[in-house]
Scaffold this active site. Structure first.
Site, PDB file in Angstrom:
ATOM      1  N   CYS A   1       0.835  -1.205   0.000  1.00  0.00           N
ATOM      2  CA  CYS A   1       0.000   0.000   0.000  1.00  0.00           C
ATOM      3  C   CYS A   1       0.868   1.252   0.000  1.00  0.00           C
ATOM      4  CB  CYS A   1      -0.913  -0.001   1.221  1.00  0.00           C
ATOM      5  SG  CYS A   1      -1.766   1.559   1.455  1.00  0.00           S
TER       6      CYS A   1
ATOM      7  N   CYS B   1       0.339   3.237   3.512  1.00  0.00           N
ATOM      8  CA  CYS B   1       0.695   2.693   4.825  1.00  0.00           C
ATOM      9  C   CYS B   1       2.022   3.287   5.320  1.00  0.00           C
ATOM     10  CB  CYS B   1       0.805   1.164   4.751  1.00  0.00           C
ATOM     11  SG  CYS B   1      -0.771   0.309   4.977  1.00  0.00           S
TER      12      CYS B   1
ATOM     13  N   ASN C   1       0.408  15.301  -3.591  1.00  0.00           N
ATOM     14  CA  ASN C   1       0.048  14.246  -4.529  1.00  0.00           C
ATOM     15  C   ASN C   1       1.166  14.055  -5.559  1.00  0.00           C
ATOM     16  OD1 ASN C   1      -1.300  12.710  -6.647  1.00  0.00           O
ATOM     17  ND2 ASN C   1      -3.212  13.271  -5.647  1.00  0.00           N
TER      18      ASN C   1
ATOM     19  N   HIS D   1      -4.482   0.353   7.763  1.00  0.00           N
ATOM     20  CA  HIS D   1      -4.943   0.079   6.404  1.00  0.00           C
ATOM     21  C   HIS D   1      -6.393  -0.415   6.381  1.00  0.00           C
ATOM     22  CE1 HIS D   1      -4.188  -0.868   2.165  1.00  0.00           C
ATOM     23  NE2 HIS D   1      -4.877  -1.974   2.355  1.00  0.00           N
TER      24      HIS D   1
ATOM     25  N   ASN E   1     -13.056  10.262  -1.643  1.00  0.00           N
ATOM     26  CA  ASN E   1     -13.731   9.251  -2.453  1.00  0.00           C
ATOM     27  C   ASN E   1     -13.627   7.943  -1.685  1.00  0.00           C
ATOM     28  OD1 ASN E   1     -14.165  10.964  -4.677  1.00  0.00           O
ATOM     29  ND2 ASN E   1     -12.078  10.586  -5.398  1.00  0.00           N
TER      30      ASN E   1
ATOM     31  N   GLY F   1     -14.391   5.138  -7.400  1.00  0.00           N
ATOM     32  CA  GLY F   1     -13.125   5.406  -8.060  1.00  0.00           C
ATOM     33  C   GLY F   1     -11.948   5.534  -7.112  1.00  0.00           C
TER      34      GLY F   1
ATOM     35  N   SER G   1      -8.765   4.613  -5.283  1.00  0.00           N
ATOM     36  CA  SER G   1      -7.722   3.744  -5.810  1.00  0.00           C
ATOM     37  C   SER G   1      -7.172   2.785  -4.757  1.00  0.00           C
ATOM     38  CB  SER G   1      -6.572   4.610  -6.336  1.00  0.00           C
ATOM     39  OG  SER G   1      -6.055   5.417  -5.290  1.00  0.00           O
TER      40      SER G   1
ATOM     41  N   HIS H   1      -7.135   2.027   1.860  1.00  0.00           N
ATOM     42  CA  HIS H   1      -6.531   2.715   3.015  1.00  0.00           C
ATOM     43  C   HIS H   1      -7.281   4.040   3.235  1.00  0.00           C
ATOM     44  CE1 HIS H   1      -2.844   3.194   5.615  1.00  0.00           C
ATOM     45  NE2 HIS H   1      -3.509   4.332   5.775  1.00  0.00           N
TER      46      HIS H   1
ATOM     47  N   HIS I   1      -8.342   7.513   3.367  1.00  0.00           N
ATOM     48  CA  HIS I   1      -7.661   8.746   2.964  1.00  0.00           C
ATOM     49  C   HIS I   1      -8.615   9.666   2.225  1.00  0.00           C
ATOM     50  CE1 HIS I   1      -7.630   6.470  -0.805  1.00  0.00           C
ATOM     51  NE2 HIS I   1      -7.428   7.624  -1.441  1.00  0.00           N
TER      52      HIS I   1
ATOM     53  N   GLN J   1      -8.449  13.831   0.069  1.00  0.00           N
ATOM     54  CA  GLN J   1      -7.558  14.698  -0.688  1.00  0.00           C
ATOM     55  C   GLN J   1      -7.915  16.145  -0.427  1.00  0.00           C
ATOM     56  OE1 GLN J   1      -6.705  13.722  -4.808  1.00  0.00           O
ATOM     57  NE2 GLN J   1      -7.833  11.801  -4.656  1.00  0.00           N
TER      58      GLN J   1
ATOM     59  N   GLU K   1     -22.881  27.927  -5.517  1.00  0.00           N
ATOM     60  CA  GLU K   1     -23.317  28.142  -4.129  1.00  0.00           C
ATOM     61  C   GLU K   1     -22.962  29.543  -3.651  1.00  0.00           C
ATOM     62  OE1 GLU K   1     -22.031  25.026  -1.520  1.00  0.00           O
ATOM     63  OE2 GLU K   1     -23.194  23.496  -2.580  1.00  0.00           O
TER      64      GLU K   1
ATOM     65  N   HIS L   1     -17.680  22.281   1.768  1.00  0.00           N
ATOM     66  CA  HIS L   1     -17.797  23.557   1.083  1.00  0.00           C
ATOM     67  C   HIS L   1     -17.658  24.650   2.133  1.00  0.00           C
ATOM     68  CE1 HIS L   1     -20.045  21.997  -2.722  1.00  0.00           C
ATOM     69  NE2 HIS L   1     -18.734  22.049  -2.894  1.00  0.00           N
TER      70      HIS L   1
ATOM     71  N   HIS M   1     -20.412  23.786   5.183  1.00  0.00           N
ATOM     72  CA  HIS M   1     -21.219  22.560   5.217  1.00  0.00           C
ATOM     73  C   HIS M   1     -20.481  21.438   4.503  1.00  0.00           C
ATOM     74  CE1 HIS M   1     -22.276  24.712   1.488  1.00  0.00           C
ATOM     75  NE2 HIS M   1     -22.415  23.515   0.944  1.00  0.00           N
TER      76      HIS M   1
ATOM     77  N   TYR N   1     -31.698  10.370 -18.880  1.00  0.00           N
ATOM     78  CA  TYR N   1     -32.418  11.606 -18.590  1.00  0.00           C
ATOM     79  C   TYR N   1     -31.566  12.556 -17.744  1.00  0.00           C
ATOM     80  CZ  TYR N   1     -36.310  14.735 -17.801  1.00  0.00           C
ATOM     81  OH  TYR N   1     -37.101  15.841 -17.794  1.00  0.00           O
TER      82      TYR N   1
ATOM     83  N   GLN O   1     -33.056  12.790 -11.587  1.00  0.00           N
ATOM     84  CA  GLN O   1     -34.381  12.268 -11.237  1.00  0.00           C
ATOM     85  C   GLN O   1     -34.219  11.240 -10.137  1.00  0.00           C
ATOM     86  OE1 GLN O   1     -35.536   8.960 -11.829  1.00  0.00           O
ATOM     87  NE2 GLN O   1     -37.649   9.325 -11.222  1.00  0.00           N
TER      88      GLN O   1
HETATM   89  P1  H2U Z   1      -8.140   8.449  -4.602  1.00  0.00           P
HETATM   90  O1  H2U Z   1      -8.577   9.321  -3.422  1.00  0.00           O
HETATM   91  O2  H2U Z   1      -9.075   8.617  -5.745  1.00  0.00           O
HETATM   92  O3  H2U Z   1      -7.939   7.033  -4.191  1.00  0.00           O
HETATM   93  O4  H2U Z   1      -6.714   8.985  -5.076  1.00  0.00           O
HETATM   94  C1  H2U Z   1      -5.525   8.805  -4.346  1.00  0.00           C
HETATM   95  C2  H2U Z   1      -4.493   9.761  -4.881  1.00  0.00           C
HETATM   96  O5  H2U Z   1      -3.201   9.287  -4.494  1.00  0.00           O
HETATM   97  C3  H2U Z   1      -4.481   9.907  -6.379  1.00  0.00           C
HETATM   98  O6  H2U Z   1      -4.823  11.242  -6.684  1.00  0.00           O
HETATM   99  C4  H2U Z   1      -2.261   9.709  -5.460  1.00  0.00           C
HETATM  100  C5  H2U Z   1      -3.020   9.615  -6.778  1.00  0.00           C
HETATM  101  O7  H2U Z   1      -2.540  10.585  -7.674  1.00  0.00           O
HETATM  102  N1  H2U Z   1      -1.071   8.883  -5.354  1.00  0.00           N
HETATM  103  C6  H2U Z   1       0.120   9.451  -4.947  1.00  0.00           C
HETATM  104  O8  H2U Z   1       0.182  10.664  -4.746  1.00  0.00           O
HETATM  105  N2  H2U Z   1       1.230   8.666  -4.772  1.00  0.00           N
HETATM  106  C7  H2U Z   1       1.259   7.311  -5.007  1.00  0.00           C
HETATM  107  O9  H2U Z   1       2.263   6.682  -4.785  1.00  0.00           O
HETATM  108  C8  H2U Z   1       0.059   6.650  -5.572  1.00  0.00           C
HETATM  109  C9  H2U Z   1      -1.188   7.470  -5.676  1.00  0.00           C
HETATM  110 ZN    ZN Z   2      -2.344   0.994   3.678  1.00  0.00          ZN
END
Ligand code: H2U
Ligand code: ZN
Length: 349
Positions: A53, A56, A78, A116, A156, A162, A164, A167, A169, A171, A185, A284, A299, A319, A326
């Site tokens: 991971c 981790c 990131n 994790h 997410n 989506g 990834s 663990h 987390h 953003q 808003e 927000h 909120h 739709y 809807q």
């Molecule tokens: P999710 O919240 O959609 O799982 O995205 C995790 C983010 O982690 C994703 O934007 C970043 C990806 O770019 N990432 C890293 O910054 N370093 C890594 O080693 C893998 C993923």
């Molecule tokens: Zn982990």
């Protein structure tokens, strides 16, 4: 035979006062008995530590950096950031069709826990409180940057959304300009404030507290409700009970109360279909550019995709993509179901 309009049984539109947009509600389709299956989809049991991971403690990430052996929360830039700090400002408009604006900013990943195998719903209140503090710190620090006009914190949760990596987390993406959703808003709250001299969402929460039909739970500082104009089946809005524009303005007691509210709300979500409930959520808060933001009320939105069971999701297709969102289940029915859900997690019983 004509009859009087009854929003509990007749198709109708509801207006979202935060965005000015309308959604279609078709409650007559729900008068049929509950047909959905409710089989649960248990999460594969995860290890407390996963050597592969990238979130981790002590593990290597893409790009070669190594995470510290963190005890509570951990934030890093990131490695595949969608925004960069050094993008030169500018705008091009080469014809009436080709208009672009430079955007710059910061993207960070926020680890909620070294474990994790946990989710916010399965963390203890003190650990969730640390996440609240971290959200507040990140929003305040990024908001101070004169190049940052808006800070978006989000999570997410679940592969279906989506995410990834299981663990726990979230953003934070911070940009110079105000993005599309908070811009709507901002506009609508400003109009309301001008017209009524009060904060829209503060007025709204009072009306909802007296009606009670859409309230899911409340404590001394917070209310969680299914908004009248909800689009997603079990969408909720988490609102403070006093005027607050930024997470950093929350008092220690309000932060504890928020941890309590999140624990209880997310446990109810997990219990609804006996699954680790997926969603996208986010805060927000007022923009961080110069200027007056008194019309803003902090909120959080929770947008879960599930409709009837752990595996049956609401599709936003046809739709919805071409005309308007809807729903069949009314906001009031969704709130009833969330109120009936237990605050004792199904994995603990
Ligand atoms: P999710 O919240 O959609 O799982 O995205 C995790 C983010 O982690 C994703 O934007 C970043 C990806 O770019 N990432 C890293 O910054 N370093 C890594 O080693 C893998 C993923
Ligand atoms: Zn982990």
């Amino acid at each position: 035979m004509t009859s009087l309009f009854d929003p509990a049984q007749h198709p109708h539109r509801r207006r979202n006062p935060l965005t000015g947009e309308w959604i279609l509600v078709s409650p007559h389709r729900m008068l049929r008995p509950w047909q959905g299956q409710t089989e649960s989809e248990l999460r594969p049991s995860l290890p407390r530590y996963e050597p592969d991971c990238y979130l981790c403690p002590g593990n290597e990430r893409a790009g070669g950096l190594t995470n510290p052996v963190y005890d509570h929360t951990f934030v890093f830039t990131n490695d595949f950031a969608a925004l960069q700090t050094d993008t030169p400002d500018g705008e091009t408009r080469s014809s009436r069709f080709f208009h672009s604006q430079a955007e710059n900013g910061v993207c960070r990943v926020i680890c909620f826990s070294p474990r994790h195998d946990l989710t916010l719903a399965r963390m203890g209140r003190p650990a969730i409180r640390r996440v609240v503090d971290l959200w507040a710190e990140q929003a305040a620090e990024l908001g101070l940057d004169p190049n940052i006009g808006y800070v978006q914190l989000f999570e997410n949760r679940g592969a279906i959304m989506g995410s990834s990596n299981p663990h726990p987390h979230g953003q934070v993406w911070a940009t110079r300009r105000l993005p599309t959703e908070p811009a709507k808003e901002d506009r609508e709250q400003r109009v309301y404030f001008k017209r009524y001299g009060a904060s829209m969402l503060l007025d709204y929460v009072e009306v909802e507290l007296s009606e009670r039909t859409r309230i899911v739970l409340a404590n001394e500082s917070w209310v969680a409700l299914v908004p009248f104009w909800a689009v997603w089946p079990f969408e909720t809005l988490v609102l403070p009970r006093r005027h607050v524009t930024q997470l950093a303005d929350l008092t220690p007691l309000e932060r504890d109360a928020l941890a309590d509210m999140l624990k209880r709300l997310l446990t109810r979500y997990d219990n609804l279909f006996a699954t680790s409930f997926p969603y996208s959520m986010g805060w927000h808060a007022a923009p961080t550019d110069e200027g007056d933001h008194l019309h803003w009320q902090l909120h959080a939105h929770f947008y879960p995709p599930l409709l009837r069971s752990a595996t049956v999701k609401k599709f936003m297709v046809g739709y919805e993509m071409l005309a308007a969102p809807q729903r069949d289940l009314t906001a009031e029915q969704a709130a009833d179901q969330l109120r009936l859900a237990s605050e004792v997690h199904f994995e603990d019983v």
